[in-house]
Design an enzyme around this catalytic site. Sequence first.
Site, mmCIF file in Angstrom:
data_model
loop_
_atom_site.group_PDB
_atom_site.id
_atom_site.type_symbol
_atom_site.label_atom_id
_atom_site.label_comp_id
_atom_site.label_asym_id
_atom_site.label_seq_id
_atom_site.Cartn_x
_atom_site.Cartn_y
_atom_site.Cartn_z
ATOM 1 N N ASP A 81 0.848 -1.193 0.041
ATOM 2 C CA ASP A 81 -0.023 -0.034 0.093
ATOM 3 C C ASP A 81 0.931 1.394 -0.048
ATOM 4 O OD1 ASP A 81 -2.625 1.397 0.669
ATOM 5 O OD2 ASP A 81 -1.624 1.827 2.413
ATOM 6 N N GLU B 268 1.692 -0.633 -5.096
ATOM 7 C CA GLU B 268 0.496 0.296 -5.230
ATOM 8 C C GLU B 268 1.337 1.609 -5.328
ATOM 9 O OE1 GLU B 268 -3.176 2.970 -3.850
ATOM 10 O OE2 GLU B 268 -1.431 2.512 -2.615
HETATM 11 C C1 GLC Z 1 -4.120 3.384 -0.581
HETATM 12 C C2 GLC Z 1 -5.456 2.517 -0.479
HETATM 13 C C3 GLC Z 1 -6.413 3.681 0.203
HETATM 14 C C4 GLC Z 1 -6.016 4.173 1.382
HETATM 15 C C5 GLC Z 1 -4.418 4.741 1.488
HETATM 16 C C6 GLC Z 1 -4.087 4.843 2.948
HETATM 17 O O1 GLC Z 1 -3.968 4.326 -1.572
HETATM 18 O O2 GLC Z 1 -5.756 2.038 -1.691
HETATM 19 O O3 GLC Z 1 -7.917 3.027 0.213
HETATM 20 O O4 GLC Z 1 -6.777 5.026 1.781
HETATM 21 O O5 GLC Z 1 -3.689 3.787 0.375
HETATM 22 O O6 GLC Z 1 -3.523 3.674 3.421
#
Ligand code: GLC
Length: 495
Positions: free
Chosen positions: A190, A232
């Site tokens: 993440d 991500e």
């Molecule tokens: C990522 C997740 C999102 C979350 C953020 C903080 O972008 O996909 O849903 O709010 O990280 O963890």
Amino acid sequence: MIYELRVRSFTGTRERSGDFRGLTRRLEYLKRLGADCLWLIPIHPSPLEDDGYDVADYCAVHPDYGTLEDFKAFLAEAHRLGLKVLMDLVLNHTSERHAWFEESRSSKEDPKRDWYVWRKDNTGYSGIGVIFRNKESDNWEWDPRTGEYYWHRFYKTQPDLNFENPEVVEATLDVADFWLGLGVDGFRLDAIHCLYEKEGTSCEHLPETHAYLKKLRRFVDGRHEGKVLLAETVGSTDKIRPYFSGGDECHMAFHFPLAAYLFYGLATEDAGAVRRCFEGFDPLPEDCAWGFMLRNHDDLAIKFLTEEERSVMKRAYAPKPGMVLNDGIRRRLSPLLGDDPSDVRLAHALILSLPGSPVLYYGDEIGMGEDLSLPDRFGLRTPMDWDEAERQERDPASLLSWLRKALSIRKAHPALVRGECRFLDPGNPKVLAFERSLGGRKILAFFNLGRSTERAGTGMTERVSVGDLWTGETRGLDPRVPLPPRSFSWFELPG
Ligand code: GLC
């Protein structure tokens, strides 16, 4: 195909949370659909200020979802069915309710003080944008207990860990080890671009972050076999590509620009928008793959588009107030595309044929709708509509049946999965054409993003006999193929 799901919604209702036992009973459905892998958004104990992306205990399961034993039983059943399981690993920050932060904020002398990013004033890292502007106005938060500020890239309830501290690095490796040791197949990492901060930089994509990822990869490879790290990091392709590095960081990364440009291409009937996503980038290292997702649990990211492109997107896809959230468009796939079956199928078919792994957000296989009366991103996270899924499983003309067939065709043709991709010039800007080839097998794919019938050049001078993957029939293909509006074709060329 990777299937993204939220345990709370998957077998839950608005009043009652779904859990691992319910999910375990639904695994056959996912197998029938054609999923190979599940990605679960965070499942840990959490005050749910950010739907679990605020982790209060990394090595446990949120009581709403069951126990660790329930999780293990789910994992065993998933593996028995041949489904892999990826978990979300939220490293950049914890919940303010995590014991580490509670200790850290207890006193300036606490041994864990330096596990988070504390400052006497709030002037550091100036100019770094606030991501969740709907709720926050600053990345620093004043903590009255010890009279200092802490850094948070997301909500203020999500203090950033300090990766400059080697103890933090070790603690995160231990978390990874814990879940991989239980048999989990890998992680979605993440917000991985935000791990480190450095004065005078954007505090994103820093060399230190890449060094950490190399360390994590060595650690994972050294202790476990065949695990997957999926990055991500929202941004333009030039920012995301480095997360594969030379094959020694992540195995996968989400290709955020593809989703944005695919919808942009549909809005403008411009196939070049999709093709340009792949131009000018080095091929990925071996055993690496893009993850292509049309939609997910967040708003559709469009921040990295030009201002003009962004306004096209907003006009086309966010016509009503409340559809834009911060830097994105909060819509689910089917309503985003006006619930138009041809557009929805075309979008799915594109990510099933481009070189990468398709990622499907739960509910998008049945064209589930959104509830924009819910705040923030919750309108995209409503309970799975099982009545509709069951109805569509019985209806051979449904989106679900169509998607099952599309996924099974993809699986039966390894060239569509792993084949080399060569873009072709069909002589028509509304048509995207490419060839996927593997071990002497060649598949020709055409996508008409136009709203009228279009013709596309095959690059061949005469009519050839091809196999139509969708109908299974052999047919003659003219040098200029007619393509109905918003349609696609997959042809196998003779060997
Ligand atoms: C990522 C997740 C999102 C979350 C953020 C903080 O972008 O996909 O849903 O709010 O990280 O963890």
